[in-house]
Design an enzyme around this catalytic site. Structure first.
Site, PDB file in Angstrom:
ATOM      1  N   ASP A  47       0.763  -1.252   0.000  1.00 40.61           N
ATOM      2  CA  ASP A  47       0.000   0.000   0.000  1.00 40.61           C
ATOM      3  C   ASP A  47       0.791   1.297   0.000  1.00 40.61           C
ATOM      4  O   ASP A  47       0.512   2.200  -0.749  1.00 40.61           O
ATOM      5  CB  ASP A  47      -0.896   0.095   1.234  1.00 40.61           C
ATOM      6  CG  ASP A  47      -1.533  -1.212   1.619  1.00 40.61           C
ATOM      7  OD1 ASP A  47      -1.306  -2.227   0.948  1.00 40.61           O
ATOM      8  OD2 ASP A  47      -2.281  -1.213   2.609  1.00 40.61           O
ATOM      9  N   GLU A  92       3.285  -8.297  11.960  1.00 38.09           N
ATOM     10  CA  GLU A  92       2.931  -8.053  10.562  1.00 38.09           C
ATOM     11  C   GLU A  92       4.187  -7.701   9.757  1.00 38.09           C
ATOM     12  O   GLU A  92       4.366  -8.148   8.635  1.00 38.09           O
ATOM     13  CB  GLU A  92       1.923  -6.890  10.546  1.00 38.09           C
ATOM     14  CG  GLU A  92       1.195  -6.667   9.257  1.00 38.09           C
ATOM     15  CD  GLU A  92       0.173  -5.531   9.390  1.00 38.09           C
ATOM     16  OE1 GLU A  92       0.027  -4.943  10.498  1.00 38.09           O
ATOM     17  OE2 GLU A  92      -0.494  -5.216   8.395  1.00 38.09           O
TER      18      GLU A  92
HETATM   19  C1  GLC Z   1      -2.483  -4.581   4.673  1.00 35.96           C
HETATM   20  C2  GLC Z   1      -1.370  -5.005   3.728  1.00 35.96           C
HETATM   21  C3  GLC Z   1      -1.935  -5.894   2.640  1.00 35.96           C
HETATM   22  C4  GLC Z   1      -2.629  -7.081   3.310  1.00 35.96           C
HETATM   23  C5  GLC Z   1      -3.694  -6.589   4.303  1.00 35.96           C
HETATM   24  C6  GLC Z   1      -4.305  -7.707   5.116  1.00 35.96           C
HETATM   25  O1  GLC Z   1      -3.387  -3.776   4.028  1.00 35.96           O
HETATM   26  O2  GLC Z   1      -0.732  -3.899   3.186  1.00 35.96           O
HETATM   27  O3  GLC Z   1      -0.932  -6.347   1.771  1.00 35.96           O
HETATM   28  O4  GLC Z   1      -3.201  -7.897   2.364  1.00 35.96           O
HETATM   29  O5  GLC Z   1      -3.121  -5.695   5.201  1.00 35.96           O
HETATM   30  O6  GLC Z   1      -3.318  -8.398   5.784  1.00 35.96           O
END
Ligand code: GLC
Length: 438
Positions: free
Chosen positions: A168, A404
């Protein structure tokens, strides 16, 4: 089973809902597209039915034109913005009936996830119908990308939103977002749900970025998610090396699976050859990386992010190019120095001004990218660098937990784990990486 794998499986189990796995306990309450691809690959190692179910749940949200949405809203929740009431995709002609989804896609990992499942389970011999069913769905997705997202027929399908490459907040997208002028008065009211923790303000995307994310979704709603209208009217159309590199790897895995299933794979072969050719002609940078391209302004975007290494996963570079790429990954730009040692592989070059070791996709290490990078390097016989990436990844989790993303600095005093804890794809990648590490 080692302790880390055991903990990883427990996390996946605790994030499992009815038929799918949410990415994290609270921040991400629905089913996310590429997350589920990685998660299904982990299940392939110990629960093959669940692996197929994860994929089928995701594809239950596939649009009538083949688009596979970024989020499938199987459950109600008020923990995430934007939820279904903001996307309003039910007003789009192509949205699926009876299931709520977002209106954009994500990196097409599903071809290689499907092959991975077949290679690591008995599904290919004992449950061939399920595999055939999924192969057709993945093919339909690729057809969507090569027909509705590739107007110049270059074999380089574009992304329409920063959430589509899954990275993102990557600096790759900065110049494109900066060109979008937002009229704050016409921007719909919105309330972010991702800023609850104390650190979030330093780690998550900034308001100016979020305004643009929301602006684009609002534009797509107004255009009823019509791809042709979006192509003409949206300021954001980007050819991204991570998205396309993943697509190309999935093409190849679909072709190889398709051949064993007796499917006609000629179209896929044509698309994939075109992709490799155009990647090398249009996006290759002799620094040892693939660039992105802003289709709206017709400008190359110089990439200093590990997204530019992902074409290794698809065998797109030749051996000479791959060698230069390995050299760039091993250089201080990504590997750090003796005085400032780093974990591989930061999402953005350490010596580039946009690098931020703790902010979302602007520097931290993410395990899914590390796994894809290590697989790519192995394909070129560079097991030493691949092993180092796996070792660094497992060490980060062992020392910090299943976060994460992680601060790449080895001698930093504050904790390296960032974002949400008990993150499903970190757990999934630990399952995959521990297998390889044995
Ligand atoms: C965030 C990450 C994306 C992922 C999502 C759910 O938005 O940037 O890549 O899929 O979280 O984990």
């Amino acid at each position: 089973m080692d302790d880390l794998t055991h903990r990883a499986k427990k996390i996946l189990a605790s994030n499992y809902l009815n038929g799918f796995t949410k990415p994290a306990p609270s921040l991400y309450p629905y089913q996310w597209n590429w997350d589920s691809g990685f998660i299904a690959m982990a299940y392939a190692h110990y629960d093959e039915k669940k692996a197929v179910k994860e994929m089928k749940s995701l594809f239950s949200g596939q649009w009538k034109n083949g688009m596979l949405p970024q989020i499938v809203f199987h459950v109600d929740s008020d923990l995430y913005f934007p939820g279904p009431e903001f996307w309003k995709t039910d007003e789009a002609e192509m949205s699926p009936t009876g299931i709520k989804t977002s209106g954009i896609t994500m990196p097409p990992v599903h071809g290689f996830a499907l092959k991975y499942i077949v290679d690591h389970t008995t599904m290919g011999s004992e449950n061939i119908n399920e595999i055939q069913f999924l192969w057709d769905k993945v093919f339909f997705l690729h057809q969507y990308l090569y027909t509705l997202r590739d107007p110049y027929q270059e074999g380089l399908p574009y992304i329409i939103h920063p959430w589509e490459p899954g990275t993102d907040n990557s600096p790759i997208l900065d110049s494109v977002l900066e060109k979008i002028n937002i009229d704050s008065l016409s921007l719909p009211d919105y309330h972010r749900k991702d800023l609850q923790s104390e650190d979030a303000i330093h780690h998550r995307p900034q308001k100016k970025d979020y305004d643009r994310y929301v602006y684009l979704v609002d534009l797509f709603r107004k255009l009823h998610y019509d791809d042709k209208e979006i192509f003409v009217n949206s300021p954001f159309l980007v050819q991204d090396p991570l998205f396309i590199g993943i697509l190309s790897r999935s093409n190849k895995d679909l072709i190889s699976l398709g051949k064993s299933l007796g499917r006609d794979t000629q179209q896929l072969e044509y698309w994939d050859n075109l992709t490799s050719k155009s990647m090398n002609e249009k996006l290759w940078d002799p620094r040892g990386i693939y660039n992105a391209y802003d289709l709206k302004s017709k400008e190359t975007i110089d990439v200093y992010s590990n997204s530019g290494f992902i074409p290794l996963l698809a065998g797109i570079p030749d051996t000479h190019q791959a060698k230069i790429m390995s050299g760039y990954i091993s250089s201080p730009s990504f590997s750090g120095t003796t005085n400032a040692p780093g974990y591989l592989c930061p999402t953005h070059a350490i010596d580039h001004p946009a690098h931020d070791p703790q902010r979302y996709w602007r520097g931290p290490v993410w395990l899914n990218l590390n796994w894809m990078l290590s697989e790519g390097l192995r394909g070129y016989g560079n097991g030493t660098l691949a092993d180092r990436i796996i070792k660094d990844s497992l060490e980060l989790v062992k020392e910090n937990g299943f976060f994460e993303y992680f601060d790449p600095r080895k001698n930093n005093l504050s904790p390296a784990g960032c974002g949400t804890d008990h993150f499903s794809w970190t757990a999934a990648m630990v399952v995959l990486m521990s297998q390889e590490n044995n």
